[in-house]
Design an enzyme around this catalytic site. Structure first.
Site, PDB file in Angstrom:
ATOM      1  N   GLY A 140     -17.041 -28.046  49.497  1.00  0.00           N
ATOM      2  CA  GLY A 140     -18.010 -26.977  49.297  1.00  0.00           C
ATOM      3  C   GLY A 140     -19.334 -27.529  48.821  1.00  0.00           C
ATOM      4  O   GLY A 140     -20.401 -27.137  49.293  1.00  0.00           O
ATOM      5  N   ALA A 141     -19.263 -28.461  47.875  1.00  0.00           N
ATOM      6  CA  ALA A 141     -20.475 -29.069  47.317  1.00  0.00           C
ATOM      7  C   ALA A 141     -20.061 -30.236  46.438  1.00  0.00           C
ATOM      8  O   ALA A 141     -18.884 -30.424  46.145  1.00  0.00           O
ATOM      9  CB  ALA A 141     -21.270 -28.044  46.508  1.00  0.00           C
ATOM     10  N   MET A 142     -21.055 -31.014  45.985  1.00  0.00           N
ATOM     11  CA  MET A 142     -20.788 -32.191  45.158  1.00  0.00           C
ATOM     12  C   MET A 142     -21.834 -32.298  44.063  1.00  0.00           C
ATOM     13  O   MET A 142     -23.026 -32.194  44.314  1.00  0.00           O
ATOM     14  CB  MET A 142     -20.789 -33.447  46.041  1.00  0.00           C
ATOM     15  CG  MET A 142     -20.495 -34.719  45.284  1.00  0.00           C
ATOM     16  SD  MET A 142     -18.854 -34.681  44.506  1.00  0.00           S
ATOM     17  CE  MET A 142     -19.142 -35.762  43.111  1.00  0.00           C
ATOM     18  N   GLU A 143     -21.351 -32.557  42.847  1.00  0.00           N
ATOM     19  CA  GLU A 143     -22.176 -32.468  41.640  1.00  0.00           C
ATOM     20  C   GLU A 143     -22.928 -33.735  41.288  1.00  0.00           C
ATOM     21  O   GLU A 143     -23.307 -33.918  40.119  1.00  0.00           O
ATOM     22  CB  GLU A 143     -21.281 -32.073  40.452  1.00  0.00           C
ATOM     23  CG  GLU A 143     -20.291 -33.135  39.983  1.00  0.00           C
ATOM     24  CD  GLU A 143     -18.919 -33.055  40.607  1.00  0.00           C
ATOM     25  OE1 GLU A 143     -17.971 -33.628  40.041  1.00  0.00           O
ATOM     26  OE2 GLU A 143     -18.789 -32.410  41.668  1.00  0.00           O
ATOM     27  N   ASN A 144     -23.186 -34.634  42.233  1.00  0.00           N
ATOM     28  CA  ASN A 144     -23.891 -35.881  41.938  1.00  0.00           C
ATOM     29  C   ASN A 144     -25.029 -35.653  40.949  1.00  0.00           C
ATOM     30  O   ASN A 144     -25.815 -34.727  41.098  1.00  0.00           O
ATOM     31  CB  ASN A 144     -24.482 -36.471  43.225  1.00  0.00           C
ATOM     32  CG  ASN A 144     -23.546 -36.377  44.386  1.00  0.00           C
ATOM     33  OD1 ASN A 144     -22.496 -36.992  44.403  1.00  0.00           O
ATOM     34  ND2 ASN A 144     -23.917 -35.578  45.373  1.00  0.00           N
TER      35      ASN A 144
ATOM     36  N   GLU B 294     -21.370 -26.377  40.425  1.00  0.00           N
ATOM     37  CA  GLU B 294     -21.913 -27.748  40.487  1.00  0.00           C
ATOM     38  C   GLU B 294     -22.884 -28.010  39.351  1.00  0.00           C
ATOM     39  O   GLU B 294     -22.928 -29.119  38.810  1.00  0.00           O
ATOM     40  CB  GLU B 294     -22.570 -27.997  41.847  1.00  0.00           C
ATOM     41  CG  GLU B 294     -21.682 -27.736  43.049  1.00  0.00           C
ATOM     42  CD  GLU B 294     -20.320 -28.410  42.973  1.00  0.00           C
ATOM     43  OE1 GLU B 294     -20.201 -29.497  42.376  1.00  0.00           O
ATOM     44  OE2 GLU B 294     -19.355 -27.834  43.518  1.00  0.00           O
TER      45      GLU B 294
ATOM     46  N   GLU C 206     -12.363 -30.343  36.903  1.00  0.00           N
ATOM     47  CA  GLU C 206     -12.365 -29.252  37.882  1.00  0.00           C
ATOM     48  C   GLU C 206     -11.774 -27.960  37.330  1.00  0.00           C
ATOM     49  O   GLU C 206     -12.328 -26.884  37.532  1.00  0.00           O
ATOM     50  CB  GLU C 206     -11.647 -29.683  39.163  1.00  0.00           C
ATOM     51  CG  GLU C 206     -12.345 -30.809  39.909  1.00  0.00           C
ATOM     52  CD  GLU C 206     -13.768 -30.479  40.341  1.00  0.00           C
ATOM     53  OE1 GLU C 206     -14.185 -29.302  40.257  1.00  0.00           O
ATOM     54  OE2 GLU C 206     -14.477 -31.408  40.755  1.00  0.00           O
TER      55      GLU C 206
END
Length: 853
Positions: A263-267, A300, A322
């Protein structure tokens, strides 16, 4: 079968023998290749170790230097997925230059191209395919990144942290250097390069720091980013108010790309999103899409503290970040919208996905003990059940103590890679609960059950509660759980006598309530305070449907009574008139319309199948249709009134009251569609043609697809012509056709794969077409095995392109051991064919191997 696949075990964890203090990266991006130069400052933390072994996948090494000395081949060894440098000193600099090919990377892990955009996805183990590294979350380093690329093709160059330098002294190329002042593991590294559109805003933190906010997207989609920006600012404000957490960089960037596995990535400072969770306007996105964007944007952002500043020691601790962050985004969404609707939606999602997972051969605790492919453990268990475990902690502590415990957690572990035990320590320091017993939620798998037996005599009401804990996946006995159980007692007029939270800790225990005038009605597991299945044969569902003062248990009573009624229809064909009468009462309730729309929804096929020892999908569909038809016939006029009173085709407002009106009228339309008459078909056709919102159009299109072939063909062609260039909208189109009840659905799905809009390399499109068909139980589980063969072929095909998406499709077979022998044999035949495929990924192998065992 792939016999070389090896599992990793939590018990084998060892502290790293080296620390990478800083990382200086140079990316030289070209169309056919990319050069990566990686300079690391490294120190030994274990003096007994002589060699440095780095993770490296498909390494094409160009240069290797140690303290500026170029190393000869005798000083290093390249093996499969490893680069070992021999006899390194206690502290040293290592410089590695290698070549990679992002344009050929279809797995979408590491550095790859989504269309014309360079982007990365490194969680959990993608960074090692970019450059050799100690690619594990407990190695936290300071990163400085320079990106060089063609000035015209890639004017936007992004990475983590703050921008510290621009390089414009080239003719056709340019560069930017970014520095992240916060140590982070390699899985949080990010890079984006492309010709992108953007919108910008700013946010001032509670410390008075101004943060530049940017959302990047494909050119032309800028106007679809404003809801995401609004959601981001609301998230930043909420996290300051609820958790005291302020943002810690000068800039916060979000980039939306079409090809993304998750869905998305929290970089850190550079979130990369599946475009489905950024882009929205009322013409192309449904109300549910807007809600989903708000939730994922928040999720995120919240990771900045619960995941980035404090991260996981190892991947077995994944639920540490998570589960906690899902709980945080659920609470945020509840505060932004209807809390009662949010809670029901969260529980629905848990039951649809996680309860099914818990009852399958792939079940696992929220903290698994082993894995073959870590990608397979980004599961509903780790995320959604993990969030329910955090919610139980919150209930046990109360709001004030929970906030103190979170403050302690942040203060103690900021900048560290920690474990779930560290988190639970902080919670226990500020609360009073049995820590050792509660830890069983982290170690045990399956969904616990609670059997309820009640008695009433001489003004004393007693409930005997008995825990039934399932065996683990290997058949080993598991122990009773510790949890808070919210309950209430109602009198015969529906007034609440008491509301209380019981602490459950033993296999069997009795709770007594005295001085009551009459036998009360029990309302149990209010707010779904614990993720269990309640077995309560004496439950007075009809009464609770009408009078329960807790919105969740009122909804729960409705679902449970419907499930019982559907089960009775399967067994005897008889329809329970008490349920139908109680359902009629719901139609007249004066409550929030979004909540009412949920109350009127009958249980899903997934919910019904969980009650069956041997799943019979045909019987489930027939029983559902019979009950729905009876309700629609009896309450037709009421349902039509609900529809007409709330149908506002000219409104596209996202205000809560208009979202609620759309929810209730579309629920009524879906129920009425079972009548399969021209009157309802004309309502749906008119709704499709006149409504301004995608919410109304997509519901009307779905109704027509399953109700009226000729109307559907006209509407579907219109929809296709209108939105064929909008990939996100076409996902909805494919999903409707793949989920259809029409007899020729598989034939149509196979044909749609050849549509010019469809692209097997884009995960969203695969999920919408192939994934939706795999959830179309009636046709996927066809007696001739055609559905199984189709999906098995697709898994083999897609596994070669993108193993993570292929393994996700394997999950459709998880119900194998609950099917009849005929279907079981068909499934096993196809899965045996898949698992024997040469070169099958460990992602797909792991899932299929568990199902076949």
């Amino acid at each position: 079968m792939n016999t070389e696949v090896k599992a990793k075990y939590l018990k084998d964890y060892k502290k790293p023998a080296y620390a990478i203090e800083s990382v200086d990266l140079l990316f030289e991006l070209f169309e056919e290749e990319t050069f990566v130069t990686n300079t690391m400052q490294i120190k030994k933390t274990d003096a007994s170790v002589n060699d440095l072994t780095l993770d490296a996948v498909n390494l094409e090494l160009l240069e290797l230097s140690l303290n500026d000395l170029k190393l000869q081949e005798s000083r290093y060894i390249i093996e499969e997925e490893k680069l070992t440098v021999l006899n390194v000193p206690d502290a040293f600099e290592i410089k590695i230059k290698n070549k990679i090919y992002p344009q050929d990377n279809t797995e979408l892990e590491g550095l790859y191209k989504s269309g014309d955009i360079f982007c990365t996805q490194n969680e959990p183990e993608g960074f090692r395919s970019i450059t050799p590294f100690l690619d594990r979350p407990d190695i936290m380093s300071l990163f400085t990144t320079t990106i060089l690329a063609d000035k015209k093709k890639y004017p936007v160059l992004l990475s983590n942290g703050n921008k510290i330098k621009c390089h414009e002294d080239f003719k056709e190329r340019h560069g930017v250097t970014w520095h992240d002042p916060h140590p982070k593991p390699s899985y949080l590294f990010a890079l984006v390069a492309g010709n992108l559109g953007s919108i910008s805003d700013e946010f001032t933190t509670i410390q008075g720091n101004k943060v530049a906010l940017n959302i990047y997207c494909d050119l032309g989609n800028e106007q679809k980013c404003h809801h995401a920006m609004h959601s981001l600012k609301a998230s930043m404000k909420w996290d300051e108010e609820k958790y005291g957490r302020a943002y810690d960089l000068d800039i916060y960037n979000i980039v939306a790309v079409d090809s993304f596995n998750m869905g998305a990535m929290e970089n850190k400072g550079l979130n990369i999103f599946n475009s489905a969770y950024v882009l929205a306007d009322t013409d192309t996105a449904t109300d549910a899409n807007f809600m989903g964007i708000e939730s994922v944007i928040a999720h995120e952002y919240f990771h900045n503290w619960t995941g980035n500043r404090i991260t996981c020691r190892d991947w077995f601790q994944l639920t540490l970040k998570e589960g906690l962050t899902v709980f945080r985004d659920q609470c945020f969404s509840a505060d932004m919208n209807s809390a009662q609707v949010q809670r029901i939606e969260d529980v629905k999602a848990l039951r649809e996905r996680q309860f099914v997972e818990d009852a399958s051969p792939t079940r696992h605790p929220i903290q698994p003990e082993s894995y073959i492919s870590m990608n397979n453990f980004y599961t509903a268990t780790v995320y959604e059940k993990g969030a329910e475990v955090i919610r139980m902690v919150y209930t046990l502590l109360g709001e004030k103590n929970y906030r103190q415990a979170m403050d302690l957690y942040f203060e103690t572990f900021d900048g560290q890679a920690v474990t779930t035990d560290d988190f639970l320590w902080a919670m226990h320091e500020c609360g009073d609960f049995d820590l050792e017993l509660f830890k069983r939620w982290y170690k045990q798998s399956g969904t616990p059950r609670l059997h309820v037996k009640e008695s009433f005599e001489n003004g004393t009401y007693s409930i005997l509660l008995t825990q039934k804990i399932p065996d683990d996946v290997d058949g080993k006995k598991q122990k009773p759980c510790y949890y808070p159980l919210k309950m209430g007692l109602l009198d015969r007029d529906g007034s609440e006598i008491l509301a209380k939270t019981l602490i459950i800790s033993k296999e069997s225990e009795t709770f007594v309530f005295e001085n009551l005038k009459e036998k009360p009605v029990l309302s149990i597991n209010r707010d779904f305070s614990v993720p269990i299945i309640v077995e309560y044969g004496e439950a007075q569902f009809a009464f609770l449907m009408k009078y329960d003062t807790n919105s969740f248990t009122q909804y729960e009573a409705t679902q449970n009574f419907a499930l019982r009624t559907i089960s009775e229809i399967i067994e005897s064909s008889a329809i329970n008139d008490d349920f139908v009468d109680a359902y009629g009462h719901l139609l007249d309730l004066d409550v929030d319309l979004s909540y009412k729309a949920l109350l009127l929804e009958l249980p899903s096929v997934s919910a019904v199948m969980q009650l069956q020892k041997e799943i019979d999908f045909d019987a489930i569909y027939d029983a559902q249709d019979k009950l729905l038809l009876h309700i629609a016939q009896k309450y037709k006029e009421k349902l039509l009134d609900i529809y007409k009173q709330n149908h506002l085709p000219a409104s596209a407002s996202l205000e809560a009251k208009y979202i609620a009106k759309r929810a209730i009228k579309n629920r009524a339309l879906k129920i009425l569609s079972i009548l399969k008459n021209d009157e309802v078909a004309e309502l749906a056709q008119k709704q499709y043609e006149e409504s301004l919102t995608m919410t109304d159009r997509i519901v009307a299109l779905d109704v027509l697809e399953n109700l009226h072939v000729s109307y559907a063909e006209v509407a579907l062609q219109d929809f296709y012509n209108r939105y064929k260039d909008e990939t996100l909208v076409m996902n909805k189109y494919f999903a409707i056709l793949a989920s259809s009840s029409r007899y020729d659905v598989l034939e149509r799905v196979e044909k749609l794969q050849r549509d010019k809009v469809y692209d097997e390399k884009v995960p969203n499109l695969v999920r919408s077409l192939v994934g939706s068909f795999a959830r179309n139980h009636k046709h996927f589980h066809a007696k001739d095995g055609s559905g199984y063969k189709f999906l098995a072929d697709k898994i083999i095909e897609i596994d070669k392109i993108n193993p993570q998406i292929a393994s996700g499709l394997c999950g459709a077979f998880k119900v194998c051991d609950k099917m009849n022998k005929h279907n079981q044999d068909l499934i096993k035949k196809e899965l045996s064919r898949v698992i024997s495929t040469q070169g099958l990924s460990k992602n797909s192998f792991e899932i299929i191997d568990k199902i076949l065992k």
